[in-house]
Each structure stands twice: as C-alpha cells, then as structure tokens.
Design an enzyme around this catalytic site. Structure first.
Site, PDB file in Angstrom:
ATOM      1  CB  SER A 253       8.873  34.401-118.652  1.00  0.00           C
ATOM      2  OG  SER A 253       8.711  34.869-117.328  1.00  0.00           O
ATOM      3  N   PRO A 254      11.414  36.824-119.975  1.00  0.00           N
ATOM      4  CG  PRO A 254      11.809  38.743-121.223  1.00  0.00           C
ATOM      5  CD  PRO A 254      10.820  37.623-121.072  1.00  0.00           C
ATOM      6  CG  LEU A 255      12.033  41.338-117.301  1.00  0.00           C
ATOM      7  CD1 LEU A 255      11.426  42.695-116.978  1.00  0.00           C
ATOM      8  CD2 LEU A 255      13.558  41.421-117.308  1.00  0.00           C
TER       9      LEU A 255
ATOM     10  CE1 TYR B   9      -0.524  33.788-125.375  1.00  0.00           C
ATOM     11  CE2 TYR B   9       0.429  35.512-126.743  1.00  0.00           C
ATOM     12  CZ  TYR B   9       0.576  34.385-125.967  1.00  0.00           C
ATOM     13  OH  TYR B   9       1.832  33.850-125.783  1.00  0.00           O
TER      14      TYR B   9
ATOM     15  N   GLY C  86       8.578  36.736-114.632  1.00  0.00           N
ATOM     16  CA  GLY C  86       7.393  37.223-113.938  1.00  0.00           C
ATOM     17  C   GLY C  86       7.623  38.491-113.138  1.00  0.00           C
TER      18      GLY C  86
ATOM     19  CG  LEU D  76      10.285  36.923-109.259  1.00  0.00           C
ATOM     20  CD1 LEU D  76      10.421  35.404-109.201  1.00  0.00           C
ATOM     21  CD2 LEU D  76      10.169  37.504-107.852  1.00  0.00           C
ATOM     22  CG  LEU D  77      15.200  37.953-113.250  1.00  0.00           C
ATOM     23  CD1 LEU D  77      15.499  37.173-114.529  1.00  0.00           C
ATOM     24  CD2 LEU D  77      16.379  37.873-112.291  1.00  0.00           C
ATOM     25  N   GLY D  78      13.123  42.335-112.475  1.00  0.00           N
ATOM     26  CA  GLY D  78      12.913  43.729-112.863  1.00  0.00           C
ATOM     27  C   GLY D  78      13.065  44.721-111.734  1.00  0.00           C
ATOM     28  N   GLY D  79      13.799  44.358-110.680  1.00  0.00           N
ATOM     29  CA  GLY D  79      13.972  45.264-109.547  1.00  0.00           C
ATOM     30  C   GLY D  79      12.831  45.186-108.550  1.00  0.00           C
TER      31      GLY D  79
END
Length: 331
Positions: A217-219, A53, A221, A223-226
């Site tokens: 990647s729970p969202l 990282y 990238g 896309l699941l964050g509104g």
C-alpha cells in the site's frame, strides 16, 4: 530497471515489486497477462501474490491467472522471482471453517504449498511468505515444515508479512538455534508517507536480522496518488476507508499540503510517493498493484525519479515520522 539484493541473500530483485491482488477481482485475465508482460519487458522480475487473492468464492484465482501466464512459455517462469503467501482459510466464504485449513500448522503449510504449486503451474516458489503471525503454532513446528519443503525443492526462501518486530526477532532466533533454514529473508509491511509506524521497530528489526523490507500500500489506498486533484477535476472519487480519511479536516488539509508541495515542484504525487520509499533505509522495493498498463508505466517512472533535498524536507514536514523506539514513545 534497478536491482538490489533481497535482504542478506544473494537473490537479485527489481526495486519495484509487481503486486497481483487486482488480477481477477478488478483486472480480467487477458489484461493481467498484458500487465505482466509489460512488467517483465520493463525489467521487473519480482512478482508478489497470495493463495487467498481472488477473494471470496474465487480464492486462488489470482495464482491461476499467473500460472496460465507462465504456461505461455517464453522463459516467463525462469525470469520471475515468484513470491506467494500462506495463512488465510482457503474454504469458500460462508462455508463452515474446517480445522487445519488455515494458519501455519505444519499440516496446513504442506497442503497450502502443494495447492499453490498446482495453481501457479510451477514446481517451486522462490519466496514463500507467512501472511500473518500465528499465535498458536510454535516456530519450531513452522521451521520443521519449512526445512522439509526446502529439502524437497518446493520453496527456496521464506519471508514474513505483517509481522511485528519482536516476531521477526523470535522467528530468526529460533531458526538460528535449530540450524537448517536461514530464517526469514524479507518482511512485507504497511509502509508509506502517511503510515510510518513501521520505522519504530519493524524496519529496525528487519535491518538487524538482514531482511529486505517490501512495503505494501505505498499510496495508502490511493490517498497519496493525487486524490484531491482528481476529485476537483471530476475524476474518480475516493471511497471506503479513503473517503473516511478525507472526511477528517485535519487529514484532508495534510493531503492538500502534500499535493501542493509536489505541484510546486512539478511532480506527480503517486510517483513521488514511490520514489520516497526508494530512498528509505532497508527498503528493497514497494509493491505496486496496477489495474492498468498506464498505472504500471507511472510506477516505472518513479524508479528514475530523484527527489531533491528540498522536496524530501518538505515531505518530512507534511508527514513527520514517529521516530525510532523507544524514544518515540518513552521520551
């Protein structure tokens, strides 16, 4: 904050994992320290990083930022369950690859652990994770190297990341046959409402072998964050892979249905996506990678969010899972 055991171990970890991949590339060191302080104040005790990282010519920078934060004292290191990873080549991008400076040979594992310890400014790593499978190095060699590091007190537990189910089984069967190390205790995998293939074999294998599951990647990238609501309100537009996904009319309609469902119930999409993962069997806690303190606060609200049966059923309808194997592909 709520806590759970990490897999079959006695180690207690928070239901949210602080991901640090943005520290350095997107978040300056001072702001990264503020986020880590806020996470610790909120009860998050599980921090995840990797030796690569920082990326490119700055590989290792994220571990250095965490190490500088530990050096400020205040029992920071003692309160944190620290996880980092090994696999990627730590040479500068564009430089010729040098043999034995990547993957999971005993030589590279030994070298990589010592380098991570220096950057992290600590004398041990709680959970040392294999960032990817190494098709050329036998697990007998890998476990021999790990046994030595455990005996030296440099690492305590070992986890995997991006392993298929059969490799989880192979790794732990060989560990059991050799004796010594207890084998893998966690698996960090891509898993969220839109990407549920891990339910077929990875998560069942992890459960059978007593590994905690740590979704990354729970969202998906963002896309699941509104993302569509933000786009409509003139906010930050999706880019890269997220933009490519939204260009597909079927995927866009699916995400719109998801946002409409949660809007109907007065729920924030990102928080609901995290809360859904916390209901899934085998999941220890998802990795959240906030770029700002406000993003961290939003993630924290998900821990207390209880999704109704109606919402859970609606999410299942919008994003149906693949089902268990072999039924998912055989019948």
């Amino acid at each position: 904050m709520k806590y759970t055991q990490l897999g079959r171990t006695g180690l207690k970890v928070s239901r949210l994992v602080l991901g640090t991949m943005n520290f350095g590339p997107q978040t300056e060191e001072a702001d990264s320290h503020v986020i880590m302080d806020a996470a610790l104040d909120a009860g998050i005790n599980f921090f995840d990083t990797a030796n690569v990282y920082g990326w490119g010519e700055n590989k290792g920078r994220t571990e250095e930022i965490i190490g500088n934060w530990f050096a400020q004292g205040g029992d920071r290191r003692d309160k944190v369950v620290l996880a980092t990873k090994v696999y990627g080549n730590m040479g500068l991008d564009g430089a010729p690859a040098w043999p034995n400076h990547d993957k999971l040979s005993a030589l590279n594992i030994r070298r990589a652990v010592d380098a991570s310890l220096r950057r992290l400014r600590t004398d041990y790593i709680d959970v040392y994770q294999f960032h990817h499978i190494d098709r050329r190095t036998p697990f007998e060699e890998i476990w021999q190297a790990i046994d030595t590091l455990v005996q030296q007190g440099k690492i305590l537990y070992v986890g995997s990341s991006n392993f298929p189910g059969y490799k989880i089984a192979q790794a732990n069967e060989i560990a059991a046959r050799r004796g010594g190390t207890i084998g893998l205790v966690s698996e960090q995998c891509l898993y969220n409402l839109m990407e549920r293939r891990a339910e077929m074999e990875v998560i069942p294998a992890a459960q059978d072998y007593g590994l905690g599951v740590i979704p990354w990647s729970p969202l998906h990238g963002g896309l699941l964050g509104g993302v569509l609501k933000k786009e409509a309100e003139g906010g930050r537009r999706a880019s890269g892979r997220a933009a490519d996904t939204l260009a597909d009319p079927t995927a866009r309609a699916q995400i719109q249905a998801y946002e409409d469902l949660l809007d109907k119930h007065g729920l924030a999409p990102g928080e609901a996506a995290l809360a859904w993962l916390l209901t899934r069997p085998g999941v220890t806690g998802p990795i959240v990678g906030p770029r700002t303190a406000e993003q961290l606060r939003s993630a924290l609200r998900a821990v207390e969010l209880e999704l109704s049966e109606e919402v859970l059923a609606g999410l299942e309808e919008v994003f149906p899972g693949p089902g268990p194997s072999p039924e998912a592909f055989a019948w």
